[in-house]
Design an enzyme around this catalytic site. Structure first.
Site, PDB file in Angstrom:
ATOM      1  N   ASP A   1      -9.296  16.732  35.292  1.00 57.29           N
ATOM      2  CA  ASP A   1     -10.340  15.977  35.968  1.00 57.29           C
ATOM      3  C   ASP A   1     -11.277  15.411  35.150  1.00 57.29           C
ATOM      4  O   ASP A   1     -12.173  16.244  34.737  1.00 57.29           O
ATOM      5  CB  ASP A   1     -10.645  16.209  37.363  1.00 57.29           C
ATOM      6  CG  ASP A   1      -9.420  16.586  38.198  1.00 57.29           C
ATOM      7  OD1 ASP A   1      -8.717  17.423  37.725  1.00 57.29           O
ATOM      8  OD2 ASP A   1      -9.374  16.465  39.447  1.00 57.29           O
TER       9      ASP A   1
ATOM     10  N   GLU B   1      -9.217  10.526  38.462  1.00 49.78           N
ATOM     11  CA  GLU B   1      -9.309  10.643  39.756  1.00 49.78           C
ATOM     12  C   GLU B   1     -11.111  10.486  40.030  1.00 49.78           C
ATOM     13  O   GLU B   1     -11.304  10.015  41.283  1.00 49.78           O
ATOM     14  CB  GLU B   1      -8.609  11.565  40.690  1.00 49.78           C
ATOM     15  CG  GLU B   1      -9.264  12.852  40.718  1.00 49.78           C
ATOM     16  CD  GLU B   1      -9.039  13.589  41.974  1.00 49.78           C
ATOM     17  OE1 GLU B   1      -8.548  12.906  42.924  1.00 49.78           O
ATOM     18  OE2 GLU B   1      -9.563  14.920  42.008  1.00 49.78           O
ATOM     19  N   ASN B   2     -11.785  11.095  39.186  1.00 48.68           N
ATOM     20  CA  ASN B   2     -13.152  11.045  39.502  1.00 48.68           C
ATOM     21  C   ASN B   2     -14.017  10.499  38.446  1.00 48.68           C
ATOM     22  O   ASN B   2     -15.218  10.896  38.301  1.00 48.68           O
ATOM     23  CB  ASN B   2     -13.566  12.744  39.349  1.00 48.68           C
ATOM     24  CG  ASN B   2     -12.816  13.801  40.262  1.00 48.68           C
ATOM     25  OD1 ASN B   2     -11.962  14.532  39.981  1.00 48.68           O
ATOM     26  ND2 ASN B   2     -13.100  13.645  41.666  1.00 48.68           N
TER      27      ASN B   2
ATOM     28  N   ASN C   1      -5.885  12.857  44.983  1.00 45.89           N
ATOM     29  CA  ASN C   1      -6.468  12.309  46.229  1.00 45.89           C
ATOM     30  C   ASN C   1      -7.634  11.302  46.133  1.00 45.89           C
ATOM     31  O   ASN C   1      -7.597  10.503  47.269  1.00 45.89           O
ATOM     32  CB  ASN C   1      -6.856  13.737  47.128  1.00 45.89           C
ATOM     33  CG  ASN C   1      -7.623  14.362  46.335  1.00 45.89           C
ATOM     34  OD1 ASN C   1      -7.590  14.941  45.276  1.00 45.89           O
ATOM     35  ND2 ASN C   1      -8.975  14.789  46.917  1.00 45.89           N
ATOM     36  N   HIS C   2      -8.253  11.207  45.184  1.00 43.16           N
ATOM     37  CA  HIS C   2      -9.475  10.353  45.188  1.00 43.16           C
ATOM     38  C   HIS C   2      -8.965   8.766  44.845  1.00 43.16           C
ATOM     39  O   HIS C   2      -9.774   7.800  44.436  1.00 43.16           O
ATOM     40  CB  HIS C   2     -10.588  10.598  44.336  1.00 43.16           C
ATOM     41  CG  HIS C   2     -11.495  11.762  45.124  1.00 43.16           C
ATOM     42  ND1 HIS C   2     -11.740  11.726  46.127  1.00 43.16           N
ATOM     43  CD2 HIS C   2     -11.701  13.125  44.562  1.00 43.16           C
ATOM     44  CE1 HIS C   2     -12.451  12.827  46.527  1.00 43.16           C
ATOM     45  NE2 HIS C   2     -12.457  13.814  45.520  1.00 43.16           N
TER      46      HIS C   2
ATOM     47  N   HIS D   1      -7.259  18.992  39.744  1.00 50.53           N
ATOM     48  CA  HIS D   1      -8.102  18.997  40.856  1.00 50.53           C
ATOM     49  C   HIS D   1      -9.110  20.010  41.231  1.00 50.53           C
ATOM     50  O   HIS D   1     -10.204  19.777  41.624  1.00 50.53           O
ATOM     51  CB  HIS D   1      -7.034  19.081  42.050  1.00 50.53           C
ATOM     52  CG  HIS D   1      -7.691  18.909  43.494  1.00 50.53           C
ATOM     53  ND1 HIS D   1      -8.337  17.985  44.017  1.00 50.53           N
ATOM     54  CD2 HIS D   1      -7.953  19.884  44.512  1.00 50.53           C
ATOM     55  CE1 HIS D   1      -8.817  18.033  45.195  1.00 50.53           C
ATOM     56  NE2 HIS D   1      -8.540  19.451  45.541  1.00 50.53           N
TER      57      HIS D   1
END
Ligand SMILES: [Fe+2]
Ligand SMILES: [Fe+2]
Length: 265
Positions: free
Chosen positions: A10, A41-42, A69-70, A181
């Site tokens: 990430d 995702e971040n 998930n983001h 994650h």
């Protein structure tokens, strides 16, 4: 000829994007990877991904962006994933019909490569489909892996038990499975008995003096007060965690797996 991969977990906010851009040329020089993959995702202030933050990674030399998930935080990301050329993927095992793709195919010379993304179920609010049976479905969907020289899997997962179980489930099928994650690197990089490279979590690229890339004071206060104060990202040194993997395309097995870590100012 082996095919080599440089993988990032990430990448968190501006410090993460800048840290990756600083360290990637150094590792490219040292390892000369054929493909660079990062989890995005971040990217956008710690939550989700936008066109411009994705472009920052592509400009830095990243070939494919996996997520987690983001991915749903920004509509731009959903739009981006609709284009099969975007090289941005979301976890495969979201319920069927949601936007985006769970994998991409790329080529290096004559070698065909699959890069896939899955998400775990333990300690996630989302009630996604079973990633284990999802991997079986993915293998079937691509017509088996025999015509591919490498199958790379980013498993976006909170529990190390789920990560390791998935690794063993994929052993001998995927070339490498690594976790993302948690933002924290694990010390268990290994080649499993049937040749699949494995690491429970690669770890983040983000602020070093932080809690998973975010202002540590705010996170401590969230624990103390049980109030969802807004996450903030400050400035400072950046930890860059990576994973270097070499795969023999004739066997699709990992022959070298080496975790990398650097603190950059
Ligand atoms: Fe993350
Ligand atoms: Fe995540």
């Amino acid at each position: 000829m082996n095919i080599s991969f440089l993988i990032f977990g990430d990448v968190v906010g501006r410090p993460g994007r800048e840290g990756l851009a600083k360290q990637l040329p150094v590792w490219k020089e040292a390892y000369n990877p054929d493909v660079v993959i990062a989890n995005g995702e971040n990217l956008a202030h710690g939550h989700g991904i936008t066109r411009s933050t994705a472009q920052d990674l592509f400009d830095a030399g990243v070939d494919v962006i996996t997520t987690g998930n983001h991915i749903w935080n920004h509509k731009e990301a959903t739009d981006m994933m609709q284009d099969p050329r975007s090289m941005v993927v979301r976890p495969y095992n979201y319920p069927s019909g949601v936007p985006g793709m769970g994998y991409v195919r790329i080529e290096r010379g004559t070698v065909k490569i699959l890069i896939a993304n899955f998400i775990g179920r333990v300690f996630f609010a989302e009630d996604v489909d079973d990633p284990f049976r999802g991997f079986d479905a993915f293998e079937k969907e691509v017509g088996g892996f025999d015509s591919y020289g490498a199958v790379i899997v980013d498993f976006h997962v909170e529990a190390t038990s789920e990560s390791r179980a998935f690794g063993f489930y994929l052993d001998g099928r995927a070339s490498v499975m690594y976790g993302t994650h948690t933002h924290v690197p694990t010390a268990d990089a290994q080649i499993l008995s049937h040749g699949t490279g494995y690491m429970s979590d690669v770890g983040m690229t983000g602020l070093y003096d932080s809690v998973i890339g975010f202002d540590k004071g705010i996170i401590i206060k969230r624990f103390l007060d049980q109030v969802p104060y807004r996450f903030e990202i400050g400035d400072g040194d950046v930890e860059v965690n990576g994973l270097y993997v070499e795969i023999d395309p004739a066997t699709r097995k990992t022959v070298v797996i080496k975790p990398l870590r650097e603190i950059v100012s």
